[in-house]
Enzyme design. Structure first.
Site, PDB file in Angstrom:
ATOM      1  N   ARG A   1       0.972  -1.166  -0.075  1.00 44.36           N
ATOM      2  CA  ARG A   1      -0.107   0.021  -0.020  1.00 44.36           C
ATOM      3  C   ARG A   1       0.851   1.256   0.037  1.00 44.36           C
ATOM      4  O   ARG A   1       0.483   2.328  -0.588  1.00 44.36           O
ATOM      5  CB  ARG A   1      -0.782   0.150   1.249  1.00 44.36           C
ATOM      6  CG  ARG A   1      -1.904   1.091   1.282  1.00 44.36           C
ATOM      7  CD  ARG A   1      -2.864   0.972   2.133  1.00 44.36           C
ATOM      8  NE  ARG A   1      -3.863   2.237   2.128  1.00 44.36           N
ATOM      9  CZ  ARG A   1      -4.077   2.727   3.692  1.00 44.36           C
ATOM     10  NH1 ARG A   1      -3.512   2.807   4.556  1.00 44.36           N
ATOM     11  NH2 ARG A   1      -4.946   3.959   3.344  1.00 44.36           N
TER      12      ARG A   1
ATOM     13  N   HIS B   1      -6.239  -5.687  -2.225  1.00 37.37           N
ATOM     14  CA  HIS B   1      -6.869  -5.982  -1.139  1.00 37.37           C
ATOM     15  C   HIS B   1      -6.899  -7.376  -0.615  1.00 37.37           C
ATOM     16  O   HIS B   1      -7.728  -7.728   0.413  1.00 37.37           O
ATOM     17  CB  HIS B   1      -8.393  -5.066  -1.119  1.00 37.37           C
ATOM     18  CG  HIS B   1      -8.111  -3.651  -1.171  1.00 37.37           C
ATOM     19  ND1 HIS B   1      -9.061  -2.750  -1.396  1.00 37.37           N
ATOM     20  CD2 HIS B   1      -6.917  -3.027  -1.065  1.00 37.37           C
ATOM     21  CE1 HIS B   1      -8.734  -1.495  -1.316  1.00 37.37           C
ATOM     22  NE2 HIS B   1      -7.333  -1.437  -0.885  1.00 37.37           N
ATOM     23  N   THR B   2      -6.634  -8.091  -1.299  1.00 39.37           N
ATOM     24  CA  THR B   2      -6.469  -9.672  -0.937  1.00 39.37           C
ATOM     25  C   THR B   2      -5.542  -9.971   0.452  1.00 39.37           C
ATOM     26  O   THR B   2      -5.452 -10.903   0.800  1.00 39.37           O
ATOM     27  CB  THR B   2      -5.765 -10.589  -2.294  1.00 39.37           C
ATOM     28  OG1 THR B   2      -5.868 -11.733  -1.837  1.00 39.37           O
ATOM     29  CG2 THR B   2      -4.555 -10.033  -2.536  1.00 39.37           C
TER      30      THR B   2
ATOM     31  N   GLY C   1       3.735  10.887  -8.599  1.00 41.23           N
ATOM     32  CA  GLY C   1       4.485   9.837  -9.207  1.00 41.23           C
ATOM     33  C   GLY C   1       5.337   9.075  -8.146  1.00 41.23           C
ATOM     34  O   GLY C   1       5.284   9.486  -6.929  1.00 41.23           O
TER      35      GLY C   1
ATOM     36  N   ASP D   1       8.157   8.537  -6.425  1.00 42.57           N
ATOM     37  CA  ASP D   1       9.669   9.465  -5.962  1.00 42.57           C
ATOM     38  C   ASP D   1       9.771   9.525  -4.409  1.00 42.57           C
ATOM     39  O   ASP D   1      10.415  10.184  -3.962  1.00 42.57           O
ATOM     40  CB  ASP D   1       9.116  10.984  -6.758  1.00 42.57           C
ATOM     41  CG  ASP D   1       7.849  11.593  -5.674  1.00 42.57           C
ATOM     42  OD1 ASP D   1       7.207  10.788  -5.093  1.00 42.57           O
ATOM     43  OD2 ASP D   1       7.708  12.740  -5.931  1.00 42.57           O
TER      44      ASP D   1
ATOM     45  N   SER E   1       8.003  10.375  -2.386  1.00 43.14           N
ATOM     46  CA  SER E   1       7.596  11.766  -1.572  1.00 43.14           C
ATOM     47  C   SER E   1       6.999  11.250  -0.260  1.00 43.14           C
ATOM     48  O   SER E   1       6.802  11.995   0.853  1.00 43.14           O
ATOM     49  CB  SER E   1       6.678  12.325  -2.291  1.00 43.14           C
ATOM     50  OG  SER E   1       5.606  11.686  -3.002  1.00 43.14           O
TER      51      SER E   1
ATOM     52  N   ASN F   1      -3.188   8.843   5.003  1.00 43.48           N
ATOM     53  CA  ASN F   1      -2.066   8.115   5.550  1.00 43.48           C
ATOM     54  C   ASN F   1      -1.903   7.996   6.999  1.00 43.48           C
ATOM     55  O   ASN F   1      -1.162   7.406   7.753  1.00 43.48           O
ATOM     56  CB  ASN F   1      -1.060   8.679   4.867  1.00 43.48           C
ATOM     57  CG  ASN F   1      -0.688   8.413   3.435  1.00 43.48           C
ATOM     58  OD1 ASN F   1      -1.192   7.321   2.963  1.00 43.48           O
ATOM     59  ND2 ASN F   1      -0.117   9.202   2.775  1.00 43.48           N
TER      60      ASN F   1
ATOM     61  N   VAL G   1       0.595   9.664  -6.053  1.00 42.73           N
ATOM     62  CA  VAL G   1       0.530  11.167  -5.793  1.00 42.73           C
ATOM     63  C   VAL G   1       1.942  11.719  -6.290  1.00 42.73           C
ATOM     64  O   VAL G   1       3.146  11.468  -5.672  1.00 42.73           O
ATOM     65  CB  VAL G   1       0.490  11.369  -4.058  1.00 42.73           C
ATOM     66  CG1 VAL G   1       0.583  12.948  -3.935  1.00 42.73           C
ATOM     67  CG2 VAL G   1      -0.509  10.619  -3.481  1.00 42.73           C
TER      68      VAL G   1
ATOM     69  N   HIS H   1       0.637   4.265  -2.674  1.00 42.81           N
ATOM     70  CA  HIS H   1       0.330   5.745  -2.062  1.00 42.81           C
ATOM     71  C   HIS H   1       1.614   6.634  -2.543  1.00 42.81           C
ATOM     72  O   HIS H   1       1.216   7.694  -2.763  1.00 42.81           O
ATOM     73  CB  HIS H   1       0.264   5.803  -0.476  1.00 42.81           C
ATOM     74  CG  HIS H   1      -1.201   5.360  -0.164  1.00 42.81           C
ATOM     75  ND1 HIS H   1      -1.746   5.752   1.142  1.00 42.81           N
ATOM     76  CD2 HIS H   1      -2.284   4.653  -0.743  1.00 42.81           C
ATOM     77  CE1 HIS H   1      -2.929   5.281   0.959  1.00 42.81           C
ATOM     78  NE2 HIS H   1      -3.180   4.577  -0.033  1.00 42.81           N
TER      79      HIS H   1
HETATM   80  C1  HEM Z   1      -9.116   1.615  -5.813  1.00 39.00           C
HETATM   81  C2  HEM Z   1      -9.269   2.646  -4.879  1.00 39.00           C
HETATM   82  C3  HEM Z   1      -8.656   1.944  -3.324  1.00 39.00           C
HETATM   83  C4  HEM Z   1      -9.217   2.702  -2.220  1.00 39.00           C
HETATM   84  C5  HEM Z   1     -10.520   3.349  -2.329  1.00 39.00           C
HETATM   85  C6  HEM Z   1      -8.434   1.932  -1.290  1.00 39.00           C
HETATM   86  C7  HEM Z   1      -8.747   2.214   0.061  1.00 39.00           C
HETATM   87  C8  HEM Z   1      -8.137   1.465   1.028  1.00 39.00           C
HETATM   88  C9  HEM Z   1      -8.574   1.585   2.488  1.00 39.00           C
HETATM   89  C10 HEM Z   1      -9.696   2.701   2.967  1.00 39.00           C
HETATM   90  C11 HEM Z   1      -7.886   0.877   3.149  1.00 39.00           C
HETATM   91  C12 HEM Z   1      -7.641   0.719   4.846  1.00 39.00           C
HETATM   92  C13 HEM Z   1      -6.946   1.685   5.384  1.00 39.00           C
HETATM   93  C14 HEM Z   1      -6.960   2.023   6.909  1.00 39.00           C
HETATM   94  O1  HEM Z   1      -8.036   1.419   7.405  1.00 39.00           O
HETATM   95  O2  HEM Z   1      -6.238   2.483   7.575  1.00 39.00           O
HETATM   96  C15 HEM Z   1      -7.016   0.240   2.424  1.00 39.00           C
HETATM   97  C16 HEM Z   1      -6.085  -0.543   2.868  1.00 39.00           C
HETATM   98  C17 HEM Z   1      -5.199  -1.273   1.698  1.00 39.00           C
HETATM   99  N1  HEM Z   1      -4.891  -0.952   0.463  1.00 39.00           N
HETATM  100 FE1  HEM Z   1      -6.205   0.158  -0.625  1.00 39.00          FE
HETATM  101  N2  HEM Z   1      -7.337   1.242  -1.684  1.00 39.00           N
HETATM  102  C18 HEM Z   1      -7.620   1.371  -3.097  1.00 39.00           C
HETATM  103  C19 HEM Z   1      -6.695   0.907  -4.081  1.00 39.00           C
HETATM  104  C20 HEM Z   1      -5.437   0.163  -3.554  1.00 39.00           C
HETATM  105  C21 HEM Z   1      -4.226  -0.272  -4.342  1.00 39.00           C
HETATM  106  C22 HEM Z   1      -4.214   0.222  -5.887  1.00 39.00           C
HETATM  107  C23 HEM Z   1      -3.598  -0.814  -3.718  1.00 39.00           C
HETATM  108  C24 HEM Z   1      -2.178  -1.490  -4.195  1.00 39.00           C
HETATM  109  C25 HEM Z   1      -1.807  -1.806  -5.389  1.00 39.00           C
HETATM  110  C26 HEM Z   1      -4.041  -0.880  -2.322  1.00 39.00           C
HETATM  111  C27 HEM Z   1      -3.391  -1.594  -1.378  1.00 39.00           C
HETATM  112  C28 HEM Z   1      -3.903  -1.767  -0.207  1.00 39.00           C
HETATM  113  C29 HEM Z   1      -3.405  -2.467   0.908  1.00 39.00           C
HETATM  114  C30 HEM Z   1      -2.401  -3.769   0.567  1.00 39.00           C
HETATM  115  C31 HEM Z   1      -4.129  -2.322   2.280  1.00 39.00           C
HETATM  116  C32 HEM Z   1      -4.017  -3.086   3.615  1.00 39.00           C
HETATM  117  C33 HEM Z   1      -2.739  -2.303   4.218  1.00 39.00           C
HETATM  118  C34 HEM Z   1      -2.352  -2.856   5.627  1.00 39.00           C
HETATM  119  O3  HEM Z   1      -3.101  -3.905   6.243  1.00 39.00           O
HETATM  120  O4  HEM Z   1      -1.489  -2.261   6.200  1.00 39.00           O
HETATM  121  N3  HEM Z   1      -5.217  -0.398  -2.181  1.00 39.00           N
HETATM  122  N4  HEM Z   1      -7.079   0.593   1.174  1.00 39.00           N
END
Ligand code: HEM
Ligand SMILES: *[C@@H]1O[C@H](CO)[C@@H](O)[C@H](O)[C@H]1NC(C)=O
Ligand SMILES: *[C@@H]1O[C@H](CO)[C@@H](O)[C@H](O)[C@H]1NC(C)=O
Length: 333
Positions: A69, A200-201, A79, A81, A83, A101, A77, A73
């Protein structure tokens, strides 16, 4: 005669030029990224990163998700880099404290530690952003996901913007059209939205990011009617309807430590966690993709690695742009 001479000499000459363009020993100043960028300058790099991610993962399995994640992030934002790794300074408020974040992004220390190791072997050579990009790949592999070759040679940015992070990162509360618009504005497409959401797997989300689905869906005062009822009960017990449960954690899919296709099978069975995840089954185009990934892990693997390579190439600084930070949390003096 003239034209005959020309054709006689020009073929080997052009062939030579052609070959030279592949075997050129000079990394050109405006070079694109390169799989072998650090082969000579830091041959141990991928092993150092692999070891650092592995050590962190042994202590905390969730770190794989957090590093993946963090890379997203960063790249989304302004690119890729690094940041996202910069602490606030007198000159700018950085991304660390942006809404998506703050109290949420994790893994900063892991990258800092790997960077310290890399500096010991190859001082001032490897960028923080390349380390983060490699770490995200290692994280996916450790969680049981696919391996892909990472292009290298990105340079670190010298500024960061909290406002840009707030504006550009997708929110779980916005509709698919808005999320898709954010992706397309970066040069990604609808397929990348579906494929990269598959990240999100692995990992967890805090209750406040989906709680309205349990107690007050779209202002109705009722639960989201599309949420499966047994999933609803278990989420209710993890996230009671009080503010004190806001930072409790729930798994993003039912196998939160396994990089597999369960994220998509959960969406198909209406047990997706975030509203923005479940929304992928409502649009016919994205629903069709969700269906194929749910039954075809080979397809998901393949498309995920392709989309990750695209993500990792967004807005990169190369050549003489940016810098090679000595520490990932601050720009060089
Ligand atoms: C498509 C739009 C996306 C939205 C709206 C979104 C939103 C979120 C949110 C709300 C969380 C939980 C954060 C928290 O509760 O602190 C999360 C976790 C996560 N996101 Fe996304 N996400 C998106 C796309 C992505 C992408 C593109 C990736 C990576 C390629 C990603 C990877 C992850 C991972 C791995 C977690 C779990 C992090 C952890 O357990 O520390 N997400 N995301
Ligand atoms: C181990 O993981 C925990 C989080 O689960 C973290 O707070 C701690 O700093 C980690 N320890 C080491 C040595 O990395
Ligand atoms: C979605 O985007 C539109 C147009 O940019 C904007 O007006 C609206 O507020 C956005 N919706 C959400 C929930 O962010």
């Amino acid at each position: 005669m003239g034209s005959k001479l020309f054709s006689y000499f020009s073929f080997p000459f052009l062939l030579g030029l052609y070959l030279f363009s592949f075997i050129s020993p000079f990394p050109s100043a405006y070079s694109q990224l390169d799989y072998r960028f650090y082969d000579r300058s830091c041959p141990g790099l991928s092993n150092i990163v692999r070891y650092g991610v592995w050590a962190a993962y042994k202590n905390d399995t969730r770190i794989a998700a957090s590093l993946l994640r963090l890379h997203f992030h960063d790249c989304f934002v302004n690119g890729c880099d690094a940041s996202v790794l910069l602490d606030d300074t007198d000159d700018f408020k950085g991304e660390k404290n942006a809404f998506p974040n703050r109290n949420s992004a994790r893994g900063y220390e892991v990258i800092d530690n790997i960077k310290a190791d890399v500096e010991r072997f190859c001082p001032s050579t490897v960028s923080c952003v390349d380390i983060l990009t490699l770490a995200a790949r290692e994280a996916v592999v450790l969680a049981g996901g696919p391996f892909w070759q990472v292009m290298l040679g990105r340079r670190d940015g010298i500024t960061a913007s909290q406002q840009a992070a707030n504006e550009q990162l997708p929110s779980p509360f916005e509709p698919l059209e808005n999320i898709t618009a954010k992706f397309t504005s970066k040069g990604l497409d609808l397929k990348d939205v579906v494929v990269l959401s598959g990240a999100h797997t692995i990992g967890y989300a805090q209750c406040f990011t989906f709680k309205s689905r349990l107690y007050n869906f779209q202002g109705s005062g009722k639960p989201d009617p599309t949420l499966d009822s047994s999933a609803f009960k278990s989420l209710q017990s993890m996230c009671p309807n009080t503010d004190s449960s806001n930072s409790n954690l729930a798994p993003l899919d039912s196998t939160a430590y396994r990089f597999d296709t369960t994220y998509y099978t959960n969406l198909v069975s209406k047990t997706g966690l975030l509203e923005s995840d479940q929304a992928l089954t409502r649009d016919p185009k994205t629903a069709a993709m969700v269906n194929s990934y749910s039954t075809n892990s080979y397809l998901f693997w393949n498309d995920f690695t392709t989309s990750m390579a695209k993500l990792g190439n967004l807005g990169v600084l190369t050549g003489d742009k940016g810098q090679i930070r000595k520490k990932c949390g601050s720009v060089n003096l």
